[in-house]
Structure formats: C-alpha cells, structure tokens
Design a protein around this motif. Structure first.
Motif, PDB file in Angstrom:
ATOM      1  N   ASP A 128       0.858  -1.177   0.000  1.00  0.00           N
ATOM      2  CA  ASP A 128       0.000   0.000   0.000  1.00  0.00           C
ATOM      3  C   ASP A 128       0.898   1.232   0.000  1.00  0.00           C
ATOM      4  O   ASP A 128       1.408   1.647   1.048  1.00  0.00           O
ATOM      5  CB  ASP A 128      -0.911   0.001   1.225  1.00  0.00           C
ATOM      6  N   LEU A 129       1.107   1.816  -1.164  1.00  0.00           N
ATOM      7  CA  LEU A 129       2.036   2.932  -1.286  1.00  0.00           C
ATOM      8  C   LEU A 129       1.474   4.232  -0.743  1.00  0.00           C
ATOM      9  O   LEU A 129       2.201   5.232  -0.681  1.00  0.00           O
ATOM     10  CB  LEU A 129       2.451   3.119  -2.750  1.00  0.00           C
ATOM     11  N   THR A 130       0.221   4.238  -0.331  1.00  0.00           N
ATOM     12  CA  THR A 130      -0.334   5.447   0.269  1.00  0.00           C
ATOM     13  C   THR A 130       0.083   5.606   1.729  1.00  0.00           C
ATOM     14  O   THR A 130      -0.136   6.669   2.316  1.00  0.00           O
ATOM     15  CB  THR A 130      -1.868   5.453   0.185  1.00  0.00           C
ATOM     16  N   LEU A 131       0.693   4.590   2.322  1.00  0.00           N
ATOM     17  CA  LEU A 131       1.090   4.628   3.729  1.00  0.00           C
ATOM     18  C   LEU A 131       2.419   5.358   3.909  1.00  0.00           C
ATOM     19  O   LEU A 131       3.258   5.355   3.007  1.00  0.00           O
ATOM     20  CB  LEU A 131       1.250   3.212   4.270  1.00  0.00           C
ATOM     21  N   PRO A 132       2.652   5.953   5.074  1.00  0.00           N
ATOM     22  CA  PRO A 132       4.012   6.394   5.392  1.00  0.00           C
ATOM     23  C   PRO A 132       4.953   5.201   5.337  1.00  0.00           C
ATOM     24  O   PRO A 132       4.553   4.049   5.606  1.00  0.00           O
ATOM     25  CB  PRO A 132       3.881   6.936   6.818  1.00  0.00           C
ATOM     26  N   LEU A 133       6.209   5.433   4.998  1.00  0.00           N
ATOM     27  CA  LEU A 133       7.154   4.341   4.799  1.00  0.00           C
ATOM     28  C   LEU A 133       7.275   3.455   6.028  1.00  0.00           C
ATOM     29  O   LEU A 133       7.273   2.220   5.911  1.00  0.00           O
ATOM     30  CB  LEU A 133       8.525   4.896   4.406  1.00  0.00           C
ATOM     31  N   GLU A 134       7.391   4.030   7.211  1.00  0.00           N
ATOM     32  CA  GLU A 134       7.556   3.211   8.411  1.00  0.00           C
ATOM     33  C   GLU A 134       6.337   2.333   8.655  1.00  0.00           C
ATOM     34  O   GLU A 134       6.461   1.196   9.119  1.00  0.00           O
ATOM     35  CB  GLU A 134       7.844   4.098   9.626  1.00  0.00           C
ATOM     36  N   GLU A 135       5.159   2.846   8.320  1.00  0.00           N
ATOM     37  CA  GLU A 135       3.948   2.049   8.488  1.00  0.00           C
ATOM     38  C   GLU A 135       3.895   0.917   7.477  1.00  0.00           C
ATOM     39  O   GLU A 135       3.490  -0.210   7.809  1.00  0.00           O
ATOM     40  CB  GLU A 135       2.718   2.945   8.368  1.00  0.00           C
ATOM     41  N   LEU A 136       4.314   1.168   6.241  1.00  0.00           N
ATOM     42  CA  LEU A 136       4.381   0.089   5.260  1.00  0.00           C
ATOM     43  C   LEU A 136       5.341  -0.997   5.728  1.00  0.00           C
ATOM     44  O   LEU A 136       5.042  -2.194   5.608  1.00  0.00           O
ATOM     45  CB  LEU A 136       4.820   0.616   3.893  1.00  0.00           C
ATOM     46  N   LYS A 137       6.480  -0.596   6.265  1.00  0.00           N
ATOM     47  CA  LYS A 137       7.461  -1.582   6.707  1.00  0.00           C
ATOM     48  C   LYS A 137       6.895  -2.517   7.765  1.00  0.00           C
ATOM     49  O   LYS A 137       7.253  -3.695   7.832  1.00  0.00           O
ATOM     50  CB  LYS A 137       8.702  -0.873   7.241  1.00  0.00           C
ATOM     51  N   GLU A 138       5.985  -2.018   8.593  1.00  0.00           N
ATOM     52  CA  GLU A 138       5.401  -2.834   9.655  1.00  0.00           C
ATOM     53  C   GLU A 138       4.488  -3.924   9.117  1.00  0.00           C
ATOM     54  O   GLU A 138       4.274  -4.930   9.780  1.00  0.00           O
ATOM     55  CB  GLU A 138       4.617  -1.942  10.617  1.00  0.00           C
ATOM     56  N   ARG A 139       3.971  -3.729   7.905  1.00  0.00           N
ATOM     57  CA  ARG A 139       3.017  -4.702   7.348  1.00  0.00           C
ATOM     58  C   ARG A 139       3.390  -5.114   5.925  1.00  0.00           C
ATOM     59  O   ARG A 139       2.550  -5.586   5.160  1.00  0.00           O
ATOM     60  CB  ARG A 139       1.615  -4.107   7.379  1.00  0.00           C
ATOM     61  N   ASP A 140       4.643  -4.949   5.550  1.00  0.00           N
ATOM     62  CA  ASP A 140       5.097  -5.178   4.173  1.00  0.00           C
ATOM     63  C   ASP A 140       5.013  -6.663   3.816  1.00  0.00           C
ATOM     64  O   ASP A 140       5.688  -7.490   4.430  1.00  0.00           O
ATOM     65  CB  ASP A 140       6.538  -4.686   4.024  1.00  0.00           C
ATOM     66  N   PRO A 141       4.233  -7.030   2.790  1.00  0.00           N
ATOM     67  CA  PRO A 141       4.143  -8.438   2.400  1.00  0.00           C
ATOM     68  C   PRO A 141       5.429  -8.983   1.791  1.00  0.00           C
ATOM     69  O   PRO A 141       5.576 -10.202   1.673  1.00  0.00           O
ATOM     70  CB  PRO A 141       2.998  -8.442   1.380  1.00  0.00           C
ATOM     71  N   LEU A 142       6.354  -8.115   1.390  1.00  0.00           N
ATOM     72  CA  LEU A 142       7.599  -8.580   0.777  1.00  0.00           C
ATOM     73  C   LEU A 142       8.753  -8.646   1.770  1.00  0.00           C
ATOM     74  O   LEU A 142       9.849  -9.068   1.407  1.00  0.00           O
ATOM     75  CB  LEU A 142       7.977  -7.650  -0.386  1.00  0.00           C
ATOM     76  N   ALA A 143       8.529  -8.219   3.003  1.00  0.00           N
ATOM     77  CA  ALA A 143       9.566  -8.293   4.039  1.00  0.00           C
ATOM     78  C   ALA A 143       9.665  -9.727   4.549  1.00  0.00           C
ATOM     79  O   ALA A 143       8.700 -10.483   4.517  1.00  0.00           O
ATOM     80  CB  ALA A 143       9.227  -7.339   5.182  1.00  0.00           C
ATOM     81  N   PRO A 144      10.851 -10.134   5.022  1.00  0.00           N
ATOM     82  CA  PRO A 144      12.079  -9.336   5.143  1.00  0.00           C
ATOM     83  C   PRO A 144      12.997  -9.415   3.925  1.00  0.00           C
ATOM     84  O   PRO A 144      14.054  -8.807   3.919  1.00  0.00           O
ATOM     85  CB  PRO A 144      12.766  -9.982   6.342  1.00  0.00           C
ATOM     86  N   ARG A 145      12.586 -10.153   2.885  1.00  0.00           N
ATOM     87  CA  ARG A 145      13.482 -10.345   1.748  1.00  0.00           C
ATOM     88  C   ARG A 145      13.764  -9.038   1.033  1.00  0.00           C
ATOM     89  O   ARG A 145      14.880  -8.801   0.563  1.00  0.00           O
ATOM     90  CB  ARG A 145      12.861 -11.351   0.774  1.00  0.00           C
ATOM     91  N   GLN A 146      12.740  -8.162   0.929  1.00  0.00           N
ATOM     92  CA  GLN A 146      12.928  -6.850   0.309  1.00  0.00           C
ATOM     93  C   GLN A 146      12.525  -5.778   1.308  1.00  0.00           C
ATOM     94  O   GLN A 146      11.409  -5.818   1.842  1.00  0.00           O
ATOM     95  CB  GLN A 146      12.081  -6.713  -0.964  1.00  0.00           C
ATOM     96  N   ARG A 147      13.412  -4.834   1.556  1.00  0.00           N
ATOM     97  CA  ARG A 147      13.180  -3.761   2.515  1.00  0.00           C
ATOM     98  C   ARG A 147      12.711  -2.521   1.765  1.00  0.00           C
ATOM     99  O   ARG A 147      13.474  -1.907   1.034  1.00  0.00           O
ATOM    100  CB  ARG A 147      14.433  -3.479   3.329  1.00  0.00           C
ATOM    101  N   ALA A 148      11.455  -2.155   1.944  1.00  0.00           N
ATOM    102  CA  ALA A 148      10.828  -1.092   1.158  1.00  0.00           C
ATOM    103  C   ALA A 148      11.520   0.244   1.366  1.00  0.00           C
ATOM    104  O   ALA A 148      11.980   0.584   2.458  1.00  0.00           O
ATOM    105  CB  ALA A 148       9.357  -0.973   1.534  1.00  0.00           C
TER     106      ALA A 148
END
Length: 331
Positions: A22-42
């Motif tokens: 969800d690119l509408t989120l602040p970056l830190e908030e995306l990182k908390e729920r990133d479906p591509l983590a931890p392999r890719q760090r947004a």
C-alpha cells in the motif's frame, strides 16, 4: 545543498501495488506490514516520495514474465492483463489525488510550475509483450503511455537482459510504428543486437535506468557506443541504484556498494556525453529493496546523498533539470 528539482527516470509503482504494498502509507507504516519483508526492505511510498521532494517520475507498466523465482505471465494475453491492471491502478491513484498522469510537454511544464501538486507520472512500458502488435500502439498511447522498452528479458519483440538477440521481424515493425507515432524507445534492458537494430530505424531513445558497461560487464548495461547513440538521438541516461549494477561481481549477501562507486558511473557517462545528459533512474523497489541499494540509501529520501557526491555545479542537472529539459522538449 539547497535541494533542487527532483525527477526520477524509473519507478515501478503499480507493480509494487500489485504485490500487495500500500504505497499510500508512510514508509515506516508500510514496513510494519510489508508483504515482501524481510526479503525486500521497502524504500518507496507516496508520503516518502513527497518528503524527498520528488516532483515527477517515469512510472512503469511492468508485466513480469514467469520465472523460477516469481509468478508472472506466460503468454502475450497474460502480459496484457497485467499491464491493464496496472494502468487501472494509476487511474485510481489519480482519482484519489496521489498522482497526476502527464501526457505532453505542456502538461509537464504546467505541473512543474505549480506550487503544489501530486506526484507527476509519465507512463513507461517496461517490456513490450502487453502490446498485441503495431496496430495496438495507438491504444496504449491514448491510455497515456509515452515511452516503451521493447525488452526486459527476451520478449517476442527483442533480445534483452541475459537473453541475446536482435529485434524480431515483429519487433522491427513495432519500433517503426513507435517512431511514426512519436513514442520514445527506452534502451534499458535491450541486448546489443536489438539496440543497434532499433538505432538503424531512427527511433528516438532514452535510457531510463542503465549503468556503464565499462565499469560493470554484461548486456544489462550500456556500452560507451550505446550511451553516445542515446544522447545523439536527444536522449538522457538514468543511473540505477542496484549494487549488482554498480559494482562488478556483486552478489546478494555482499556488503552494499559504496555510493562513490555509483558516482564513478555518473562520471564515466559525463566524460562520454557531458553532465547535461546524466540523470537519475533509481529503480528503487524495482524487485529489490534497501538490502541491495548503495550504502547510505536506506529510503527514498536518501537519494539526495548520492546527488551530494557529485560536483556542486552539476547536482541540480542530475537531480532533475536534465530530465526536465528532455520532457519539456521531447515528450
């Protein structure tokens, strides 16, 4: 430095949304729920891009082909469905006020002159398999696409990265039709044989995200002769921020490439064609994250750290003015 205009030649925005970000989120908030983590760090979200001061980017329609590592399309119809879904994503974002799709040099000028505006995007198709054929280009042009890269890996139009080969007969017809319609060819990812076939057809070129092959071997990068040709057609060269494309022999798990090595690519291009044709094409979050970016680039705002490694007199040009000049004269 006083931060100047910032324009990026290559961001895979809708592709990332399709992967669940969800690119509408602040970056830190995306990182908390990133479906591509931890392999890719947004590193990229719309609030992060706004915080960086990014005014405009080339935003892709990237239909990824199926590989052993990732799902993707297996035929042209599948590629088209994926690109159409991404086109719809940009339309939704535009309706919500997150982006503004720019279709002409006049729209670019007006957008950059505005005191406050959403992120401007110029649509770039990366890999032409979504195009049914030359007669289909008018549809994509009407939809807002202004730049097309015929290849990523191999497509039915061209040889590409790690897939040597010339333009196919269908590819030559596509490039001729692009030229007739005034569309620009993105030389990034083209194999040498396909590149020179396209060059002979006289289509205008840019390179949105490719570094110097003189510093990193492989057909993912531009030879000196290719870089000179892109510029001779009026084009600009965008620098990509992936450690593997910055340091020869870099492999996943190695320490990230120092920013100074990316600066060497900029200096190499400048020695060939002049600083007025060197720009950004970061490709941040383009199938990789901060684990593979240059050292010091942990989020999009850190792009300025690279700009600050350059001679003061050329920083504004590389940050955005060189792309601005191209966009306001050639789009």
């Amino acid at each position: 430095m006083t931060r100047s205009l910032l324009i990026d030649g290559h961001l895979d925005l809708a592709y990332n949304a399709g992967l669940g970000r969800d690119l509408t989120l602040p970056l830190e908030e995306l990182k908390e729920r990133d479906p591509l983590a931890p392999r890719q760090r947004a590193t990229v979200t719309f609030p992060e891009l706004a915080r960086s001061g990014l005014r405009l980017c080339f935003a892709t329609l990237f239909a990824a082909p199926r590989t052993p590592e990732q799902p993707g399309y297996t035929d042209p119809a599948g590629a088209r469905r994926r690109a159409l879904a991404q086109l719809e994503t940009y339309a939704r974002w535009q309706d919500a006020g997150h982006v503004r799709v720019l279709r002409s040099r006049a729209e670019v000028r007006a957008h950059l002159a505005a005191d406050s505006a959403p992120l401007g995007v110029v649509l770039l198709m990366e890999g032409a398999d979504p195009v049914r054929g030359p007669d289909d280009l008018a549809f994509w042009q009407a939809a807002g696409v202004r730049v097309i890269g015929p290849a990523w890996g191999r497509t039915r139009f061209a040889g590409g990265t790690d897939a040597p080969g010339p333009l196919t007969p269908e590819g030559k017809a596509l490039v001729r039709a692009m030229k007739d319609l005034g569309l620009t060819l993105d030389a990034s990812h083209l194999d040498d044989a396909s590149f020179w076939d396209a060059a002979e057809l006289g289509v205008p070129m840019i390179s949105t995200h490719a570094n110097a092959r003189a510093l990193v071997p492989g057909n993912r990068h531009l030879t000196d002769e290719m870089a000179r040709h892109v510029v001779s057609s009026g084009g600009v060269l965008g620098l990509v921020f992936h450690s593997r494309f910055i340091r020869p022999g870099w492999q996943e798990g190695n320490p990230r490439a120092p920013l100074g090595e990316l600066t060497r690519h900029a200096e190499h291009y400048a020695a060939l064609v002049g600083w007025d044709h060197v720009a950004l094409g970061t490709d941040l979050d383009g199938g990789f994250g901060a684990e593979k970016t240059p050292q010091g680039v942990d989020r999009y705002c850190d792009v300025w750290r690279f700009v600050e490694t350059l001679p003061t007199a050329v920083q504004a040009g590389v940050a955005g003015e060189n792309w601005q000049r191209w966009l306001t004269h050639h789009l």
